[in-house]
Write a protein that holds these residues in place. Structure first.
Motif, PDB file in Angstrom:
ATOM      1  N   LEU A  37      -6.861   0.499  -4.882  1.00  0.00           N
ATOM      2  CA  LEU A  37      -6.821  -0.938  -4.959  1.00  0.00           C
ATOM      3  C   LEU A  37      -7.509  -1.351  -6.038  1.00  0.00           C
ATOM      4  CD1 LEU A  37      -5.320  -3.618  -3.852  1.00  0.00           C
ATOM      5  CD2 LEU A  37      -7.500  -3.706  -2.665  1.00  0.00           C
TER       6      LEU A  37
ATOM      7  N   ASN B 122      -4.074  -5.770   5.752  1.00  0.00           N
ATOM      8  CA  ASN B 122      -5.307  -5.870   4.895  1.00  0.00           C
ATOM      9  C   ASN B 122      -6.495  -6.010   6.010  1.00  0.00           C
ATOM     10  OD1 ASN B 122      -3.808  -5.358   2.502  1.00  0.00           O
ATOM     11  ND2 ASN B 122      -3.646  -7.604   2.481  1.00  0.00           N
TER      12      ASN B 122
ATOM     13  N   ASN C 275      -4.484  -1.291   4.255  1.00  0.00           N
ATOM     14  CA  ASN C 275      -5.177  -1.265   3.048  1.00  0.00           C
ATOM     15  C   ASN C 275      -6.626  -1.698   3.169  1.00  0.00           C
ATOM     16  OD1 ASN C 275      -5.998  -2.033   0.412  1.00  0.00           O
ATOM     17  ND2 ASN C 275      -4.510  -3.442  -0.182  1.00  0.00           N
TER      18      ASN C 275
ATOM     19  N   VAL D  97      -1.694   4.623  -0.381  1.00  0.00           N
ATOM     20  CA  VAL D  97      -2.143   3.779   0.709  1.00  0.00           C
ATOM     21  C   VAL D  97      -3.277   4.395   1.325  1.00  0.00           C
ATOM     22  CG1 VAL D  97      -1.343   2.544   2.974  1.00  0.00           C
ATOM     23  CG2 VAL D  97       0.499   2.870   1.073  1.00  0.00           C
TER      24      VAL D  97
END
Length: 484
Positions: free
Chosen positions: A213, A239, A207, A189
């Motif tokens: 990612l 996010n 995020n 993360v």
């Protein structure tokens, strides 16, 4: 809870197991259940009708057993002064966490935990046992669900993308302890806010669209797969987008802090579990829809002798009672031989008002059987089978199936291997050739159990092997079974 399930037409379809921390708890629950069966014979009938028998075992001997529903009895708590000892028996020993892991993984569908002890009463500063730490974590999970799953704050790496670092800097200025690149696997993360009430956990994951990612190959993995897995592990996520950050930094920070405060409020005030809603029971779908085996019509029906109440537990151990016990056993043998000794023992002690069979009670029954003429065989599982004079285990050709008029079926472990061998031969002669698993499934069905369980496989397998050794069927090197 066991009695409630046995009385419910839908719940009693699920097999039941009890796991305790000690033999003392195990014996007490066993005694209480026996007393409940004596007080209400319909409960015992319901238990006997289950496709798997109820088990009551402790941490030391439950390995290898499974049931649909497990009732876990912790059995520890504060003393009269409110103090809690950090001694939890086998859990404290080296590798104690393994015993706990075995206990909590016995349920196929559901586990219920019965505990006076609350997780906050376990003080890990007073013990270095990994098992005790895992017990505390397990009790927290049982009480709070997924939100109690620890997301460790101990494994942190500080290297991160500049955007995540900038977000973390401002959050720290606002009073939020924030770490970067949190995780213990390939995926991490970008940033995470530490829970102020529990510094070893994270409150919120952030995020920032970093390398972890973008390294995923598909948008589905990035925006559906990863968040789903993380939420399943107990993470709460938010996010943020770098373009939003550049356009309105304060709005992005407000979004993060609002999510963090909501997560903290949920941690401090966990929602109460909703009352269970009793829904209509969905029918259990068996491969054969509970239909009896067509071969059952070619078998003898099992006639069970129910011993009526004979006396009290005080009468049982009187010397003058031996003749009466002997007569009780002779009735059972005349009706059912060959019959499992455990079945005889259970009915005799119940008829005489005993709550459970003890070594002393068993010795009394054996002494009473000294007046009878019989022979005895033993299965690989250790079950003893009693045969009357004139019956030869070597030439026995019987195969007895449940009698629909009696609403009773024997546990598979209480069927003599010789009878199981005859059932295997009957089925294979009808089908000519079968795989071993299919033959065991048909044997289980023939004796009234539409579902083949892993616990029954050794018992049925012994019958198949005995049939092969006696030339009633043939087993190929590949394991396929054919008629002789």
């Amino acid at each position: 809870e066991i009695c409630r399930r046995l009385r419910d037409e839908s719940l009693c379809r699920d097999s039941i197991g009890v796991v305790t921390f000690s033999i003392v708890q195990q014996n007490l629950i066993d005694d209480l259940l026996s007393e409940a069966f004596i007080a209400d014979p319909q409960l015992e009938a319901a238990a006997n009708d289950m496709y798997e028998p109820i088990i009551i075992k402790n941490l030391e001997n439950v390995q290898g057993d499974e049931r649909d529903v497990i009732l876990f009895s912790i059995g520890y708590g504060p003393d009269k002064d409110g103090k809690v000892s950090m001694n939890f028996g086998p859990i404290n020993r080296d590798g104690g966490w393994r015993r706990l892991n075995v206990a909590v993984s016995r349920a196929r569908k559901e586990m219920k935990v019965f505990s006076t002890l609350r997780p906050e009463q376990i003080d890990l500063s007073r013990t270095s046992s990994d098992g005790v730490a895992e017990l505390k974590a397990f009790l927290e999970f049982a009480a709070k669900g997924k939100q109690a799953l620890a997301v460790s704050a101990g494994s942190v790496r500080t290297q991160s993308d500049g955007f995540a670092a900038a977000v973390a800097d401002i959050l720290r200025q606002r009073g939020y302890n924030t770490d970067l690149c949190v995780g213990c696997s390939g995926y991490r993360v970008d940033a995470a806010i530490v829970n102020p009430d529990a510094p070893d956990r994270y409150l919120l994951g952030i995020n920032c669209g970093g390398k972890a990612l973008l390294s995923e190959s598909s948008a589905r993995d990035r925006y559906i797969g990863q968040p789903s897995v993380l939420r399943g592990l107990g993470w709460k996520l938010v996010n943020v987008n770098i373009l939003d950050w550049m356009n309105d930094r304060e709005t992005v920070i407000s979004k993060i802090t609002a999510a963090a405060e909501q997560a903290l409020n949920e941690y401090r005030n966990p929602p109460e579990a909703p009352e269970p809603v009793k829904a209509a029971a969905a029918p259990i779908e068996f491969e054969y829809e509970d239909a009896p085996s067509p071969l059952a019509e070619r078998c003898e029906k099992y006639a069970r002798w129910n011993v009526a109440e004979q006396g009290t537990s005080k009468d049982f151990y009187l010397s003058g009672t031996l003749d009466k016990i002997s007569e009780n056993v002779s009735w059972i043998l005349e009706a059912e031989s060959p019959v499992a000794f455990s079945s005889i023992k259970k009915r005799i002690v119940t008829a005489w008002g005993l709550s459970r069979s003890t070594p002393k009670a068993e010795n009394t029954i054996i002494a009473a059987m000294g007046n009878l003429s019989y022979s005895e065989t033993t299965s690989q599982s250790g079950e003893r089978f009693i045969w009357i004079v004139g019956q030869s285990p070597e030439s026995y050709d019987g195969c007895r199936v449940p009698d629909p008029d009696q609403d009773f079926k024997r546990p598979l472990a209480e069927i003599p291997p010789e009878e199981l061998a005859n059932a295997a031969a009957l089925i294979i002669n009808d089908q000519v050739s079968m795989e071993r698993a299919d033959l065991m499934r048909e044997m289980s069905r023939l004796f009234g159990y539409p579902r083949l369980t892993s616990a029954a496989e050794p018992t049925l397998g012994e019958g198949i092997d005995l049939a092969a050794s006696r030339g009633k069927l043939t087993i190929s090197p590949e394991g396929r079974i054919t008629a002789q």
